[in-house]
Design a protein around this motif. Structure first.
Motif, PDB file in Angstrom:
ATOM      1  N   VAL A  71      34.904  51.108  24.482  1.00 40.81           N
ATOM      2  CA  VAL A  71      36.025  50.866  23.570  1.00 40.81           C
ATOM      3  C   VAL A  71      35.523  50.558  22.167  1.00 40.81           C
ATOM      4  CG1 VAL A  71      37.988  49.343  23.109  1.00 40.81           C
ATOM      5  CG2 VAL A  71      37.527  50.112  25.433  1.00 40.81           C
ATOM      6  N   ILE A  72      34.387  49.863  22.049  1.00 42.37           N
ATOM      7  CA  ILE A  72      33.844  49.516  20.733  1.00 42.37           C
ATOM      8  C   ILE A  72      33.172  50.717  20.080  1.00 42.37           C
ATOM      9  CG2 ILE A  72      32.133  48.092  19.563  1.00 42.37           C
ATOM     10  CD1 ILE A  72      32.736  45.860  21.488  1.00 42.37           C
ATOM     11  N   PHE A  73      32.438  51.500  20.861  1.00 43.37           N
ATOM     12  CA  PHE A  73      31.758  52.670  20.305  1.00 43.37           C
ATOM     13  C   PHE A  73      32.749  53.742  19.849  1.00 43.37           C
ATOM     14  CE2 PHE A  73      27.163  52.560  22.111  1.00 43.37           C
ATOM     15  CZ  PHE A  73      26.941  51.400  21.389  1.00 43.37           C
ATOM     16  N   PHE A  74      33.800  53.946  20.623  1.00 48.40           N
ATOM     17  CA  PHE A  74      34.785  54.976  20.311  1.00 48.40           C
ATOM     18  C   PHE A  74      36.161  54.329  20.239  1.00 48.40           C
ATOM     19  CE2 PHE A  74      31.360  56.867  22.800  1.00 48.40           C
ATOM     20  CZ  PHE A  74      30.912  57.853  21.938  1.00 48.40           C
ATOM     21  N   PRO A  75      36.446  53.602  19.166  1.00 49.05           N
ATOM     22  CA  PRO A  75      37.731  52.887  19.073  1.00 49.05           C
ATOM     23  C   PRO A  75      38.882  53.847  18.805  1.00 49.05           C
ATOM     24  CG  PRO A  75      36.488  52.622  17.045  1.00 49.05           C
ATOM     25  CD  PRO A  75      35.601  53.390  17.977  1.00 49.05           C
ATOM     26  N   ARG A  76      39.909  53.748  19.631  1.00 45.77           N
ATOM     27  CA  ARG A  76      41.100  54.565  19.443  1.00 45.77           C
ATOM     28  C   ARG A  76      42.040  53.919  18.424  1.00 45.77           C
ATOM     29  NH1 ARG A  76      43.927  55.617  25.013  1.00 45.77           N
ATOM     30  NH2 ARG A  76      45.401  56.606  23.558  1.00 45.77           N
ATOM     31  N   SER A  77      42.709  54.762  17.653  1.00 48.44           N
ATOM     32  CA  SER A  77      43.731  54.319  16.716  1.00 48.44           C
ATOM     33  C   SER A  77      45.082  54.809  17.228  1.00 48.44           C
ATOM     34  CB  SER A  77      43.451  54.863  15.304  1.00 48.44           C
ATOM     35  OG  SER A  77      44.501  54.519  14.429  1.00 48.44           O
ATOM     36  N   ILE A  78      45.827  53.931  17.876  1.00 52.40           N
ATOM     37  CA  ILE A  78      47.122  54.316  18.434  1.00 52.40           C
ATOM     38  C   ILE A  78      48.074  54.748  17.324  1.00 52.40           C
ATOM     39  CG2 ILE A  78      49.041  53.575  19.870  1.00 52.40           C
ATOM     40  CD1 ILE A  78      46.357  53.749  21.310  1.00 52.40           C
ATOM     41  N   GLU A  79      48.012  54.053  16.192  1.00 49.09           N
ATOM     42  CA  GLU A  79      48.866  54.426  15.059  1.00 49.09           C
ATOM     43  C   GLU A  79      48.539  55.833  14.575  1.00 49.09           C
ATOM     44  OE1 GLU A  79      49.937  52.810  10.548  1.00 49.09           O
ATOM     45  OE2 GLU A  79      48.469  51.773  11.805  1.00 49.09           O
ATOM     46  N   GLY A  80      47.245  56.148  14.487  1.00 48.07           N
ATOM     47  CA  GLY A  80      46.861  57.485  14.063  1.00 48.07           C
ATOM     48  C   GLY A  80      47.256  58.555  15.064  1.00 48.07           C
ATOM     49  N   GLU A  81      47.145  58.245  16.369  1.00 47.78           N
ATOM     50  CA  GLU A  81      47.537  59.213  17.385  1.00 47.78           C
ATOM     51  C   GLU A  81      49.039  59.489  17.346  1.00 47.78           C
ATOM     52  OE1 GLU A  81      46.187  57.813  21.118  1.00 47.78           O
ATOM     53  OE2 GLU A  81      44.071  57.756  20.546  1.00 47.78           O
ATOM     54  N   ILE A  82      49.846  58.442  17.154  1.00 47.52           N
ATOM     55  CA  ILE A  82      51.290  58.639  17.057  1.00 47.52           C
ATOM     56  C   ILE A  82      51.633  59.455  15.814  1.00 47.52           C
ATOM     57  CG2 ILE A  82      53.491  57.456  16.740  1.00 47.52           C
ATOM     58  CD1 ILE A  82      52.400  55.181  18.432  1.00 47.52           C
ATOM     59  N   ALA A  89      53.337  64.512  13.337  1.00 50.26           N
ATOM     60  CA  ALA A  89      53.055  65.605  12.404  1.00 50.26           C
ATOM     61  C   ALA A  89      53.075  66.952  13.113  1.00 50.26           C
ATOM     62  CB  ALA A  89      51.703  65.382  11.729  1.00 50.26           C
ATOM     63  N   ALA A  90      52.552  66.997  14.339  1.00 43.41           N
ATOM     64  CA  ALA A  90      52.577  68.255  15.101  1.00 43.41           C
ATOM     65  C   ALA A  90      54.015  68.665  15.421  1.00 43.41           C
ATOM     66  CB  ALA A  90      51.762  68.098  16.377  1.00 43.41           C
ATOM     67  N   LYS A  91      54.849  67.699  15.810  1.00 44.95           N
ATOM     68  CA  LYS A  91      56.253  68.013  16.073  1.00 44.95           C
ATOM     69  C   LYS A  91      56.956  68.498  14.815  1.00 44.95           C
ATOM     70  CE  LYS A  91      56.793  64.705  19.883  1.00 44.95           C
ATOM     71  NZ  LYS A  91      57.504  63.481  20.349  1.00 44.95           N
ATOM     72  N   GLU A  92      56.638  67.874  13.680  1.00 43.76           N
ATOM     73  CA  GLU A  92      57.271  68.281  12.424  1.00 43.76           C
ATOM     74  C   GLU A  92      56.852  69.692  12.031  1.00 43.76           C
ATOM     75  OE1 GLU A  92      59.799  68.007   9.267  1.00 43.76           O
ATOM     76  OE2 GLU A  92      59.557  66.612  10.959  1.00 43.76           O
ATOM     77  N   ARG A  93      55.566  70.020  12.240  1.00 39.50           N
ATOM     78  CA  ARG A  93      55.120  71.381  11.936  1.00 39.50           C
ATOM     79  C   ARG A  93      55.806  72.395  12.839  1.00 39.50           C
ATOM     80  NH1 ARG A  93      50.042  68.750  11.552  1.00 39.50           N
ATOM     81  NH2 ARG A  93      49.556  69.390  13.696  1.00 39.50           N
ATOM     82  N   LYS A  94      55.958  72.063  14.106  1.00 38.14           N
ATOM     83  CA  LYS A  94      56.641  72.963  15.032  1.00 38.14           C
ATOM     84  C   LYS A  94      58.100  73.141  14.637  1.00 38.14           C
ATOM     85  CE  LYS A  94      57.509  73.655  19.967  1.00 38.14           C
ATOM     86  NZ  LYS A  94      57.314  73.084  21.332  1.00 38.14           N
TER      87      LYS A  94
END
Length: 463
Positions: free
Chosen positions: A282-293, A298-303
């Motif tokens: 988790v420390i080496f590869f920290p996920r950003s939930i805000e960035g994923e959302i 953005a993908a839905k908006e492009r579609k």
């Protein structure tokens, strides 16, 4: 763990397997396994590759050691020995093929443990560098801590397998000395991590006094809490194996003769190893939930934009088709759902309330109406302009200015992200802290100098 029961190895296998599943899930959610590529980015240098692959190799090596012993232990079973009761069958009574697997499995465990120490040492050196570094020391790769990590990692990778190889003739002795050597190395690194945890609250307080943004403080606080939990798990991993190793090298064993204490120490060590490795992931590869959302939105908006543009283009094609062949305007028809017919209506039927007719307005008329409304709206805005304002050849727009070429250039080369804003604030205040703190995301996601950033960050434009 030659004296351990098959159930103890089964616990190791299960928790290590769960760790492997969590590793795959986390890396897939992180960047769809892109971080596992050899060239995962523009700045994926040797350091990031070593840290990534050394950590990832550790998990399958430990899993192979545990699962291999599970197969052998359950195959050989138990025996009744006078004075000891029912115990797991000693390795001297195993079948030849099972005895031949003892050294390879122990070597896998030894190599995996040495790579685990490489990870632990890097984290220790990095956090010491982060806590003690100032504005005059900005490069991790030229620091004393980085050189210490290189020397210590080389020693760990060499001495752990070497101990196992030199003592391979006596399997009990080899196991005892491997546990002793590995636990002493890992325990010393864990103890050295305690001063970092002790001084980290003061370090965070100094950052607040320096005016570092709240987002950076929150991020470092989260890593501090994870490190605290991980240090506790490492003690759970190293202390039980140290007890078994010290008892194994003594002439008279006491703990290793009790299957209860052997299984207890083995299972506790397994849980400590798996949980600490999961926190490291988790420390080496920290996920950003805000960035994923945000990325999903953005993908839905492009579609949605593509589907809207496609429908608009179909409407334009249909309109051009009607203009080309001079089709007559469509005749109003009755509601099919209500009356079940589509024949042309008479004048009397059209005036009747029983028929709900919605005339079809051609697309060109709709566009013309929109243009007329826009022109009227612009004239209204022009009439609202005070007479004291200078009149130009075009309507005046409030809060609007011409975008110069310099603005376009700056907009394309710089984006005010969270890390850029914090780094800019630190520079503007003249703070005596390392600029790496403002850009920190992971102990292995580092840049090589003040002018080089990781691909996931955007450099702040210096005018």
């Amino acid at each position: 763990m030659s004296h351990a029961s098959p159930a103890a190895y089964l616990v190791w296998t299960l928790i290590t397997g769960i760790l492997g599943v969590f590793l795959l899930f986390h890396l897939w959610s992180f960047d769809r396994f892109k971080c596992l590529k050899w060239n995962s980015g523009a700045y994926s240098g040797a350091f990031k590759r070593i840290m990534t692959y050394s950590y990832l190799i550790t998990v399958p090596l430990i899993f192979a050691y545990a699962s291999g012993n599970v197969i052998i232990k359950y195959h050989e079973g138990f025996i009744q020995l006078d004075g000891h009761g029912i115990i797991p069958k000693p390795y001297q009574l195993w079948e030849p093929w099972a005895q031949d697997t003892i050294f390879p499995l122990m070597l896998c465990f030894s190599v995996g443990w040495s790579l685990e120490m490489v990870t632990h040492l890097e984290e220790l050196c990095f956090w010491l560098f982060l806590v003690n570094s100032g504005s005059s020391q900005q490069n991790w790769f030229q620091s004393m801590y980085f050189k210490t990590w290189i020397v210590g990692s080389t020693v760990a990778v060499i001495y752990m397998p070497l101990v196992t190889i030199l003592t391979r003739n006596d399997h009990l002795r080899s196991e005892a000395f491997t546990f002793l050597a590995g636990s002493l190395g890992s325990l010393s690194l864990t103890v050295w991590f305690l001063p970092v945890l002790w001084t980290f609250p003061k370090f965070l307080h100094n950052l607040r006094m320096e005016g570092v943004d709240v987002a950076t403080i929150v991020r470092l606080t989260k890593f501090s809490e994870l490190n605290t939990i991980r240090v506790v798990m490492r003690f759970m991993f190293t202390v039980p194996l140290l007890i078994l190793g010290v008892d194994g090298v003594r002439p008279h064993t006491h703990i290793n003769e009790s299957m209860l204490w052997v299984d207890f120490c083995t299972m506790i060590a397994g849980f400590g190893c798996a949980i600490s490795s999961g926190i490291t992931l988790v420390i080496f590869f920290p996920r950003s939930i805000e960035g994923e959302i945000a990325a999903k939105d953005a993908a839905k908006e492009r579609k949605r934009s593509r589907s809207f543009a496609h429908s608009q283009s179909l409407g334009d094609v249909e309109s051009a088709h009607h203009e080309q062949f001079n089709y007559p305007p469509p005749t109003p028809t009755a509601n099919v759902a209500q009356h079940g017919d589509t024949y042309p209506l008479t004048e009397a039927q059209m005036q009747s309330d029983d028929y709900k007719v919605t005339p079809i307005v051609p697309y060109q008329q709709q566009a013309s109406a929109r243009r007329e409304w826009s022109m009227d709206h612009d004239e209204d805005e022009e009439r609202d302009i005070p007479t004291s304002l200078p009149q130009t050849g075009r309507p005046f727009r409030a809060n609007q200015r011409q975008e110069t070429d310099s603005d376009k250039k700056n907009a394309s080369s710089s984006t005010l992200t969270e890390s850029n804003l914090s780094a800019h604030n630190v520079r503007m205040r003249g703070a005596s802290i390392n600029p790496m703190i403002s850009n920190f995301t992971s102990p292995i996601d580092l840049y090589s100098g003040p002018g080089v950033q990781n691909e996931s960050r955007l450099t702040f434009n210096r005018r």
